[in-house]
Design a protein around this motif. Sequence first.
Motif, PDB file in Angstrom:
ATOM      1  N   ALA A  41       0.838  -1.200   0.000  1.00 39.74           N
ATOM      2  CA  ALA A  41       0.000   0.000   0.000  1.00 39.74           C
ATOM      3  C   ALA A  41       0.874   1.251   0.000  1.00 39.74           C
ATOM      4  O   ALA A  41       1.962   1.272   0.563  1.00 39.74           O
ATOM      5  CB  ALA A  41      -0.902  -0.006   1.227  1.00 39.74           C
ATOM      6  N   GLY A  42       0.385   2.296  -0.639  1.00 38.25           N
ATOM      7  CA  GLY A  42       1.156   3.535  -0.690  1.00 38.25           C
ATOM      8  C   GLY A  42       0.403   4.616  -1.425  1.00 38.25           C
ATOM      9  O   GLY A  42      -0.835   4.687  -1.381  1.00 38.25           O
ATOM     10  N   ILE A  43       1.148   5.446  -2.139  1.00 40.94           N
ATOM     11  CA  ILE A  43       0.540   6.585  -2.826  1.00 40.94           C
ATOM     12  C   ILE A  43       0.092   6.224  -4.238  1.00 40.94           C
ATOM     13  O   ILE A  43      -0.344   7.098  -4.988  1.00 40.94           O
ATOM     14  CB  ILE A  43       1.492   7.796  -2.851  1.00 40.94           C
ATOM     15  CG1 ILE A  43       2.833   7.436  -3.510  1.00 40.94           C
ATOM     16  CG2 ILE A  43       1.706   8.337  -1.447  1.00 40.94           C
ATOM     17  CD1 ILE A  43       3.757   8.629  -3.696  1.00 40.94           C
TER      18      ILE A  43
ATOM     19  N   GLY B 210      12.146  11.797  -3.279  1.00 40.62           N
ATOM     20  CA  GLY B 210      11.691  11.067  -4.453  1.00 40.62           C
ATOM     21  C   GLY B 210      10.868  11.908  -5.398  1.00 40.62           C
ATOM     22  O   GLY B 210       9.982  12.659  -4.973  1.00 40.62           O
ATOM     23  N   ALA B 211      11.176  11.781  -6.697  1.00 39.11           N
ATOM     24  CA  ALA B 211      10.398  12.452  -7.738  1.00 39.11           C
ATOM     25  C   ALA B 211       9.961  11.473  -8.822  1.00 39.11           C
ATOM     26  O   ALA B 211       8.908  11.645  -9.429  1.00 39.11           O
ATOM     27  CB  ALA B 211      11.212  13.579  -8.375  1.00 39.11           C
ATOM     28  N   ALA B 212      10.766  10.438  -9.086  1.00 36.77           N
ATOM     29  CA  ALA B 212      10.422   9.442 -10.092  1.00 36.77           C
ATOM     30  C   ALA B 212       9.204   8.648  -9.638  1.00 36.77           C
ATOM     31  O   ALA B 212       8.925   8.516  -8.448  1.00 36.77           O
ATOM     32  CB  ALA B 212      11.597   8.501 -10.332  1.00 36.77           C
TER      33      ALA B 212
ATOM     34  N   VAL C 202       8.809  15.598   6.601  1.00 40.61           N
ATOM     35  CA  VAL C 202       9.507  14.934   5.493  1.00 40.61           C
ATOM     36  C   VAL C 202       8.576  13.884   4.885  1.00 40.61           C
ATOM     37  O   VAL C 202       7.954  13.096   5.614  1.00 40.61           O
ATOM     38  CB  VAL C 202      10.815  14.270   5.971  1.00 40.61           C
ATOM     39  CG1 VAL C 202      11.493  13.534   4.814  1.00 40.61           C
ATOM     40  CG2 VAL C 202      11.750  15.315   6.567  1.00 40.61           C
ATOM     41  N   LEU C 203       8.486  13.871   3.564  1.00 49.96           N
ATOM     42  CA  LEU C 203       7.658  12.896   2.849  1.00 49.96           C
ATOM     43  C   LEU C 203       8.547  11.941   2.065  1.00 49.96           C
ATOM     44  O   LEU C 203       9.376  12.381   1.250  1.00 49.96           O
ATOM     45  CB  LEU C 203       6.705  13.608   1.878  1.00 49.96           C
ATOM     46  CG  LEU C 203       5.389  14.156   2.428  1.00 49.96           C
ATOM     47  CD1 LEU C 203       5.617  15.133   3.572  1.00 49.96           C
ATOM     48  CD2 LEU C 203       4.581  14.806   1.315  1.00 49.96           C
ATOM     49  N   HIS C 204       8.402  10.658   2.329  1.00 49.58           N
ATOM     50  CA  HIS C 204       9.125   9.622   1.587  1.00 49.58           C
ATOM     51  C   HIS C 204       8.192   9.106   0.494  1.00 49.58           C
ATOM     52  O   HIS C 204       7.242   8.382   0.770  1.00 49.58           O
ATOM     53  CB  HIS C 204       9.533   8.491   2.538  1.00 49.58           C
ATOM     54  CG  HIS C 204      10.132   7.305   1.832  1.00 49.58           C
ATOM     55  ND1 HIS C 204       9.678   6.019   2.034  1.00 49.58           N
ATOM     56  CD2 HIS C 204      11.141   7.217   0.942  1.00 49.58           C
ATOM     57  CE1 HIS C 204      10.387   5.181   1.301  1.00 49.58           C
ATOM     58  NE2 HIS C 204      11.278   5.888   0.624  1.00 49.58           N
TER      59      HIS C 204
ATOM     60  N   ASP D 223       5.612   8.245   5.512  1.00 47.48           N
ATOM     61  CA  ASP D 223       6.140   7.236   4.593  1.00 47.48           C
ATOM     62  C   ASP D 223       5.057   6.866   3.584  1.00 47.48           C
ATOM     63  O   ASP D 223       4.159   6.076   3.870  1.00 47.48           O
ATOM     64  CB  ASP D 223       6.581   6.001   5.394  1.00 47.48           C
ATOM     65  CG  ASP D 223       7.262   4.957   4.517  1.00 47.48           C
ATOM     66  OD1 ASP D 223       7.405   5.197   3.299  1.00 47.48           O
ATOM     67  OD2 ASP D 223       7.648   3.899   5.057  1.00 47.48           O
ATOM     68  N   GLY D 224       5.155   7.437   2.403  1.00 46.69           N
ATOM     69  CA  GLY D 224       4.158   7.182   1.367  1.00 46.69           C
ATOM     70  C   GLY D 224       4.336   5.870   0.646  1.00 46.69           C
ATOM     71  O   GLY D 224       3.527   5.532  -0.228  1.00 46.69           O
ATOM     72  N   ARG D 225       5.400   5.119   0.986  1.00 47.38           N
ATOM     73  CA  ARG D 225       5.656   3.859   0.292  1.00 47.38           C
ATOM     74  C   ARG D 225       5.719   2.650   1.227  1.00 47.38           C
ATOM     75  O   ARG D 225       5.940   1.535   0.779  1.00 47.38           O
ATOM     76  CB  ARG D 225       6.964   3.966  -0.502  1.00 47.38           C
ATOM     77  CG  ARG D 225       6.890   4.926  -1.668  1.00 47.38           C
ATOM     78  CD  ARG D 225       5.840   4.502  -2.688  1.00 47.38           C
ATOM     79  NE  ARG D 225       5.836   5.353  -3.871  1.00 47.38           N
ATOM     80  CZ  ARG D 225       5.050   5.157  -4.922  1.00 47.38           C
ATOM     81  NH1 ARG D 225       4.185   4.158  -4.922  1.00 47.38           N
ATOM     82  NH2 ARG D 225       5.083   5.981  -5.963  1.00 47.38           N
ATOM     83  N   ASN D 226       5.557   2.874   2.527  1.00 40.31           N
ATOM     84  CA  ASN D 226       5.543   1.776   3.494  1.00 40.31           C
ATOM     85  C   ASN D 226       6.786   0.888   3.400  1.00 40.31           C
ATOM     86  O   ASN D 226       6.705  -0.340   3.499  1.00 40.31           O
ATOM     87  CB  ASN D 226       4.286   0.916   3.311  1.00 40.31           C
ATOM     88  CG  ASN D 226       3.153   1.358   4.214  1.00 40.31           C
ATOM     89  OD1 ASN D 226       3.339   1.574   5.408  1.00 40.31           O
ATOM     90  ND2 ASN D 226       1.969   1.527   3.638  1.00 40.31           N
TER      91      ASN D 226
END
Length: 489
Positions: free
Chosen positions: A306-308, A373-375, A436-438, A464-467
């Motif tokens: 789960a994530g963004i 992260g941008a990619a 801070v956003l990951h 943590d947007g990517r868990n």
Amino acid sequence: MTASATPSPEVPEVPGLPGESGVVPTPSAPSAIDALPDEATRVAPRITVIGTGYLGATHAAAMAELGFEVLGLDVVPEKVELLSRGRVPMYEPGLEELLRRHAAGVEGSTGRLRFTTSWREVADFGDVHFVCVNTPQRHGEYACDMSYVDAAIDSLAPLLERPALVVGKSTVPVGSAARLADRLRELAPAGPGVELAWNPEFLREGFAVEDTLHPDRVVIGVEPGGRAEELLRRVYATPIAEGSPFVVTDRPTAELVKTAANAFLATKISFINAMAEVCEAADGDVVRLAEAIGHDDRIGAKFLRAGIGFGGGCLPKDIRAFMARAGELGVDQALTFLREVDSVNMRRRAHMVELTRQAVGGSILGTRIGVLGAAFKPDSDDVRDSPALNIAGQLHLQGAQVTVHDPKATENARRLFPTLTYAGSAEEAVRGADVVLHLTEWREYRELDPAALGEAVAHRRMLDGRNTLDPEVWRKAGWTYRALGRPTV
């Protein structure tokens, strides 16, 4: 060594091909194979690759690695010049090394790979022409933009004066191959001697070289009674000999394989993200949920993080084009579930913005936000429809001072969102940050020292947007850690 000076390599034997044991059906019309001279049935066909973007450049370099003489075409002279020097205009692990091993313009290379802007040169050179051009989403619509594929066929076909095989690899709406085959027969001087097959790609960005050289399956869609299958068995002889399944279908099925696969993967990602929404409401843990259901081999653990949400140049536009095509075919109800898949995916971005607002006390205006992260995914510099960059842009538009770091995608991100601030390191990106956003799960972010990073920020708040970060490690270092679909403590 130049490409012309390199002898054509022998092709591994494939049962049932001309000149070997096995029964070969008699074709009803001249074909690309029939037109090859006797000696050519013992050596590899010459290959062209039309379009040298992400897919085409990888395919061209991989075909050269497999031993073929390859000529790549692009309409952008600067790209042709760059590739000829063994340089690639995108980041893909292992691709530049492979290109430099074979590009004729690189000293010491095999010289098997050349590039050109000349359609005439491509038509005269090739026995097999792979069409690898882009099929973006049509502006303002869900449907696929076929203009690049159509232009490629219209440019190549009038120059095909001898039998050849044209192979589509681009992701297209089902039914496109039949239309393009008619167009080829109409325009090509060689007429019925020009066949069309469809060979969808299944490349994962970050693993594209491996996926091309050692595919988990090779799917080809061919016309009944033609000889395209025999020629493509020669092209893919090495992967087939290594055990890659070789699946032969009709052309509509081959077109559907790619779109169906992407629709399934998108559905699986949105499913676990929907479960994350439920977990947050019920104080559950979506990571443990995914682990538990992933042990069921009917479900599997892949694509259950789960994530963004998903992004990139494939999944979003492909599921929308699939829905549009289903509507044209009169079966739109069959794919209405994909609308919710798309909706869940886009909702994750808005939810991350809302979590950021909550983390900083209710108002984003004037806050400092560090974005890691941008990619759209790690091991890539692709920012097309990137959830990470979209979230950073939304926060900026709402009045935050946003600083972004990405190991490879910074320049592409800067071209798309020039008003954001970009940093050369993770530490610089988070300096003075309120939160801070990951957002892209690069390995180097997982290896960050939370204690050291904490010295740079104004407040130790991590979303943590990517868990993929370890909650205990970050909390032990004094951070307030929150991830999508997980308990807050």
